[in-house]
Design a protein around this motif. Structure first.
Motif, PDB file in Angstrom:
ATOM      1  N   GLY A  39       0.830  -1.198   0.000  1.00  0.00           N
ATOM      2  CA  GLY A  39       0.000   0.000   0.000  1.00  0.00           C
ATOM      3  C   GLY A  39       0.866   1.251   0.000  1.00  0.00           C
ATOM      4  N   THR A  40       0.213   2.380   0.153  1.00  0.00           N
ATOM      5  CA  THR A  40       0.914   3.659   0.226  1.00  0.00           C
ATOM      6  C   THR A  40       0.597   4.316   1.572  1.00  0.00           C
ATOM      7  N   TRP A  41       1.650   4.632   2.294  1.00  0.00           N
ATOM      8  CA  TRP A  41       1.485   5.255   3.622  1.00  0.00           C
ATOM      9  C   TRP A  41       1.367   6.763   3.427  1.00  0.00           C
ATOM     10  N   ARG A  42       0.198   7.297   3.802  1.00  0.00           N
ATOM     11  CA  ARG A  42      -0.026   8.741   3.758  1.00  0.00           C
ATOM     12  C   ARG A  42       0.298   9.303   5.143  1.00  0.00           C
ATOM     13  N   HIS A  43       1.351  10.116   5.213  1.00  0.00           N
ATOM     14  CA  HIS A  43       1.833  10.605   6.504  1.00  0.00           C
ATOM     15  C   HIS A  43       2.164  12.091   6.407  1.00  0.00           C
ATOM     16  N   GLY A  44       2.566  12.656   7.538  1.00  0.00           N
ATOM     17  CA  GLY A  44       2.996  14.042   7.551  1.00  0.00           C
ATOM     18  C   GLY A  44       4.446  14.171   7.121  1.00  0.00           C
ATOM     19  N   LYS A  45       4.856  15.361   6.819  1.00  0.00           N
ATOM     20  CA  LYS A  45       6.236  15.607   6.417  1.00  0.00           C
ATOM     21  C   LYS A  45       7.119  15.719   7.645  1.00  0.00           C
ATOM     22  N   GLY A  46       8.291  15.098   7.557  1.00  0.00           N
ATOM     23  CA  GLY A  46       9.207  15.152   8.688  1.00  0.00           C
ATOM     24  C   GLY A  46       9.645  13.763   9.101  1.00  0.00           C
ATOM     25  N   GLN A  47       9.772  13.566  10.441  1.00  0.00           N
ATOM     26  CA  GLN A  47      10.281  12.308  10.960  1.00  0.00           C
ATOM     27  C   GLN A  47       9.257  11.174  10.785  1.00  0.00           C
ATOM     28  N   ARG A  48       9.793   9.951  10.526  1.00  0.00           N
ATOM     29  CA  ARG A  48       8.957   8.753  10.411  1.00  0.00           C
ATOM     30  C   ARG A  48       9.636   7.619  11.172  1.00  0.00           C
ATOM     31  N   ARG A  49       8.837   6.693  11.638  1.00  0.00           N
ATOM     32  CA  ARG A  49       9.414   5.533  12.313  1.00  0.00           C
ATOM     33  C   ARG A  49       8.558   4.300  12.023  1.00  0.00           C
ATOM     34  N   LEU A  50       9.213   3.138  12.201  1.00  0.00           N
ATOM     35  CA  LEU A  50       8.588   1.833  11.992  1.00  0.00           C
ATOM     36  C   LEU A  50       8.605   1.078  13.316  1.00  0.00           C
ATOM     37  N   GLU A  51       7.436   0.740  13.830  1.00  0.00           N
ATOM     38  CA  GLU A  51       7.320   0.027  15.096  1.00  0.00           C
ATOM     39  C   GLU A  51       6.722  -1.355  14.853  1.00  0.00           C
ATOM     40  N   PHE A  52       7.176  -2.339  15.630  1.00  0.00           N
ATOM     41  CA  PHE A  52       6.618  -3.686  15.489  1.00  0.00           C
ATOM     42  C   PHE A  52       6.681  -4.420  16.823  1.00  0.00           C
ATOM     43  N   ASN A  53       5.692  -5.280  17.009  1.00  0.00           N
ATOM     44  CA  ASN A  53       5.576  -6.117  18.199  1.00  0.00           C
ATOM     45  C   ASN A  53       4.984  -7.453  17.737  1.00  0.00           C
ATOM     46  N   LEU A  54       5.859  -8.453  17.566  1.00  0.00           N
ATOM     47  CA  LEU A  54       5.465  -9.743  16.999  1.00  0.00           C
ATOM     48  C   LEU A  54       5.745 -10.834  18.018  1.00  0.00           C
ATOM     49  N   THR A  55       4.718 -11.656  18.310  1.00  0.00           N
ATOM     50  CA  THR A  55       4.838 -12.710  19.316  1.00  0.00           C
ATOM     51  C   THR A  55       4.319 -14.032  18.750  1.00  0.00           C
ATOM     52  N   GLN A  56       4.518 -15.116  19.530  1.00  0.00           N
ATOM     53  CA  GLN A  56       4.116 -16.448  19.092  1.00  0.00           C
ATOM     54  C   GLN A  56       2.605 -16.609  19.155  1.00  0.00           C
ATOM     55  N   GLY A  57       2.105 -17.480  18.258  1.00  0.00           N
ATOM     56  CA  GLY A  57       0.680 -17.756  18.213  1.00  0.00           C
ATOM     57  C   GLY A  57       0.149 -17.662  16.793  1.00  0.00           C
ATOM     58  N   CYS A  58      -1.146 -17.700  16.711  1.00  0.00           N
ATOM     59  CA  CYS A  58      -1.784 -17.534  15.402  1.00  0.00           C
ATOM     60  C   CYS A  58      -3.138 -16.868  15.624  1.00  0.00           C
ATOM     61  N   GLY A  59      -3.076 -15.542  15.779  1.00  0.00           N
ATOM     62  CA  GLY A  59      -4.289 -14.772  16.029  1.00  0.00           C
ATOM     63  C   GLY A  59      -4.504 -13.716  14.974  1.00  0.00           C
ATOM     64  N   VAL A  60      -4.241 -12.450  15.361  1.00  0.00           N
ATOM     65  CA  VAL A  60      -4.520 -11.314  14.483  1.00  0.00           C
ATOM     66  C   VAL A  60      -3.215 -10.592  14.170  1.00  0.00           C
ATOM     67  N   LEU A  61      -3.070 -10.181  12.913  1.00  0.00           N
ATOM     68  CA  LEU A  61      -1.972  -9.315  12.485  1.00  0.00           C
ATOM     69  C   LEU A  61      -2.570  -7.968  12.110  1.00  0.00           C
ATOM     70  N   ASN A  62      -2.163  -6.896  12.809  1.00  0.00           N
ATOM     71  CA  ASN A  62      -2.656  -5.551  12.537  1.00  0.00           C
ATOM     72  C   ASN A  62      -1.549  -4.709  11.906  1.00  0.00           C
ATOM     73  N   ILE A  63      -1.857  -4.115  10.772  1.00  0.00           N
ATOM     74  CA  ILE A  63      -0.944  -3.194  10.098  1.00  0.00           C
ATOM     75  C   ILE A  63      -1.632  -1.833  10.093  1.00  0.00           C
ATOM     76  N   SER A  64      -1.029  -0.878  10.804  1.00  0.00           N
ATOM     77  CA  SER A  64      -1.678   0.426  10.970  1.00  0.00           C
ATOM     78  C   SER A  64      -0.681   1.543  10.713  1.00  0.00           C
ATOM     79  N   ALA A  65      -1.204   2.750  10.494  1.00  0.00           N
ATOM     80  CA  ALA A  65      -0.339   3.907  10.227  1.00  0.00           C
ATOM     81  C   ALA A  65      -1.052   5.181  10.650  1.00  0.00           C
ATOM     82  N   ASP A  66      -0.235   6.159  11.089  1.00  0.00           N
ATOM     83  CA  ASP A  66      -0.758   7.496  11.376  1.00  0.00           C
ATOM     84  C   ASP A  66       0.178   8.509  10.733  1.00  0.00           C
ATOM     85  N   ASN A  67       0.233   9.718  11.260  1.00  0.00           N
ATOM     86  CA  ASN A  67       0.993  10.774  10.589  1.00  0.00           C
ATOM     87  C   ASN A  67       2.497  10.569  10.647  1.00  0.00           C
ATOM     88  N   ASN A  68       3.031   9.750  11.603  1.00  0.00           N
ATOM     89  CA  ASN A  68       4.485   9.571  11.681  1.00  0.00           C
ATOM     90  C   ASN A  68       4.938   8.147  12.020  1.00  0.00           C
TER      91      ASN A  68
END
Length: 652
Positions: free
Chosen positions: A36-65
């Protein structure tokens, strides 16, 4: 206009779906890709992740930074971290998330860079796969726009979060059970083992693997894995030579995979056209990381252990290159040498890397009993026939100078010439095959086929000429030029047409029963479906017509001459009928017989009689010449050499 815009957008979506259906089918069902295309604000950006064992839900989300990936989808790994991205003046950043559950690997591709959130942890027995779309947030100013999974559009609007639900399965059993998807699953396993940072042995229900790393100190390696409890014979052993390491690379991984369930490899394919053929239980796959290995100066040696096979079962080392035949299981013997080390062990020496196994075939026509003895008999017989034909040709030339009216002499001479060249080519074909190889054999094989068809044509001319003498005694015989056109010109037509095909003439290997490792090589028609069809249409088809016509003509001649005084003598009758049989080609009928346990006996008779055909024709000629000189007083003098014509005429 708004309605038209929605309609056009809907049509574009349908077109994109149709265009990407093939791509979606070609990917593994277990892997997951979300772009997809991440629509964000201009300036600093970061990538955060929290991945654990199991087989439930994978959420991919984005905001302004922040682009965030969270979920419990891994088999054995877990990772929590934050990656600071480069600042940008743009407000749109295309990205893709790749999840490979077979090895617990997740990475994000953005701005031309790969960010590994979970490194490959080796093959996972249980995987969280088949991620399907779940909830998504409402339309927002910042988030993900034009989201897709495997190329299929999710939405064209900007959403803050996309959720996906997974399904837990046994990945290895899934692979082993999908034999109909051979190439895709095989490549998936090899790629997974190659990507893993874990070296050593990998075990599963249907295969075992060894992953090792070649560095500058690599001098070769022997790999032997212990047999499983359900397997009576040991697994194949592999010797990897030092030349396997790619030149110019400091390190390279090599994966050696042992498959103990050959359902994947025994599928219907082009090799199945060979009757009564099958692949043995073990299959070995060897791959070097990011390399295509061919023409190794020192071969890879693979020793296959198997139960002792019956003597009428041939063993051939074969390989399947999935790059050349990705959708068809195509086992070929090119690039591999078969060494029969023992009745229950076969060694394959191959100069390339791919999948290897042993092809077993029952009662192959190329496998001959007592091949060494038959080869010796053929060489001696052809040598005797060649000398006999040379002597007879000289005598016929002398005879033609004395009597130009004799119509039989040119025909005998044409047959003698073709038999001479046929015998010489049979003598030399083995030597030329070993020395010249495939390029020389394409020419020699075509010449040998031409000489064989030409000899058949001259035998047919002999039959027709005899018919003319018996039933059309008072008619003028055809012009001798017609005989030469039929004898020398007619065979050139099919041979010339077949020569334009690449898979007709070339190197042919005939394997002795019980010793497939020492085949006899000759220049002839190849072992291909087109060559087999050409063989039956030209050689077998013409031979059936020739033998049928020859037998009919022998019966006609016997009826005409059986009451004559000179033919009542047993010796004379034997020489004449045997000589006519050689002239008419009826002795070649032995090649059409299949008598089961007597096949070897028939083969010996066929070789002895037909390789000496020129010698028998010479004996007949000189026997009749001797009779002619004794009974010269009864000849009319019009033909000094037409003894056969005199004997075939009606007695007044």
């Amino acid at each position: 206009m708004k309605v038209w815009g929605q309609a056009i957008r809907g049509m574009l979506g349908i077109i994109v779906l149709i265009a990407l259906m093939g791509q979606g089918e070609s990917e593994s069902d277990q892997d997951f890709t979300m772009c997809g295309t991440w629509r964000h604000g201009k300036g600093q950006r970061r990538l955060e992740f929290n991945l654990t064992q199991g087989c439930g839900v994978l959420n991919i989300s984005a905001d302004n930074n922040t682009l965030s990936i969270r979920g419990d989808i891994t088999g054995s790994s877990q990772s929590v971290n934050r990656i600071q991205l480069n600042a940008t003046r743009r407000d749109l950043s295309p990205f893709c998330v790749y999840w490979e559950p077979l090895v617990d690997q997740l990475r994000v591709e953005m701005d031309g860079q790969n960010h590994s959130l979970l490194k490959a942890a080796g093959l996972q027995e249980f995987c969280c796969t088949d991620l399907s779309q779940g909830d998504k947030s409402s339309v927002q100013m910042y988030g993900i726009v034009n989201g897709t999974t495997r190329g299929d559009p999710l939405t064209f609007e900007t959403r803050g979060t996309f959720g996906f639900f997974g399904q837990k399965i046994n990945c290895i059993e899934e692979f082993c059970g999908k034999a109909h998807e051979a190439t895709r699953n095989l490549n998936m396993i090899e790629e997974a083992m190659m990507k893993s940072d874990v070296l050593g042995t990998v075990n599963s229900a249907c295969f075992q693997g060894e992953v090792l790393e070649m560095d500058d100190n690599f001098t070769g390696r022997d790999i032997t894995l212990p047999a499983s409890r359900s397997k009576l014979t040991p697994l194949p052993s592999v010797h990897m030579p030092a030349c396997l390491k790619p030149v110019g690379r400091k390190k390279a991984k090599v994966v050696c995979t042992f498959f103990t369930n050959n359902a994947v490899f025994n599928q219907k394919g082009s090799w199945k056209k060979q009757p009564d053929s099958r692949i043995l239980e073990d299959v070995v796959g060897i791959t070097v990381e990011n390399e295509v290995i061919n023409e190794l100066p020192e071969p890879v040696r693979i020793s296959f252990h198997h139960p002792a096979l019956p003597k009428n079962h041939s063993r051939t080392c074969v390989s399947w290159d999935t790059r050349k035949a990705p959708n068809d299981v195509a086992w070929e013997s090119d690039g591999c040498k078969t060494v029969l080390t023992h009745e229950d062990m076969t060694e394959c020496q191959c100069n390339h890397l791919t999948y290897f196994s042993i092809l077993v075939q029952v009662e192959r026509r190329e496998t001959q009993c007592h091949l060494e003895a038959l080869t010796f008999i053929t060489a001696i017989g052809c040598a005797v026939s060649a000398i006999s034909c040379a002597i007879l040709f000289y005598s016929l030339c002398k005879k033609s100078k004395k009597s130009t009216k004799d119509q039989s002499t040119p025909i005998h001479r044409g047959l003698v010439v073709t038999l001479f060249f046929l015998s010489m080519l049979f003598i030399l074909t083995g030597l030329l095959a070993n020395v010249g190889g495939e390029p020389v054999c394409r020419v020699v094989g075509a010449l040998l086929h031409y000489a064989l068809l030409s000899s058949f044509c001259w035998m047919a001319v002999e039959i027709f000429h005899t018919f003319w003498m018996v039933y059309m005694v008072f008619s003028s015989p055809p012009n001798p030029a017609i005989w030469y056109i039929l004898g020398f010109g007619a065979p050139a037509l099919p041979v010339g047409i077949l020569s334009f095909q690449d898979d007709i003439y070339g190197l042919r290997m005939i394997k002795p029963s019980g010793d497939d490792g020492n085949p006899y090589m000759m220049c002839w028609m190849k072992d291909s479906s087109n060559a087999l069809l050409a063989h039956y249409m030209t050689n077998v088809g013409f031979l059936i017509l020739l033998v049928s016509a020859g037998l009919v003509m022998l019966f006609v001649v016997l009826r005409k001459i059986r009451n004559r005084e000179e033919w009542r003598k047993r010796k004379l009758a034997f020489f004449s009928m045997w000589g006519l049989s050689c002239l008419f080609g009826t002795t070649w009928a032995l090649g059409l017989l299949e008598l089961g346990s007597l096949s070897c006996t028939v083969t010996f008779l066929f070789c002895i009689i037909n390789t000496l055909q020129g010698f028998f024709i010479m004996l007949r000629y000189y026997a009749l010449e001797r009779i002619r000189k004794r009974k010269e007083s009864i000849l009319d003098g019009s033909s000094s050499g037409s003894t056969r014509q005199h004997m075939l005429q009606e007695k007044n």
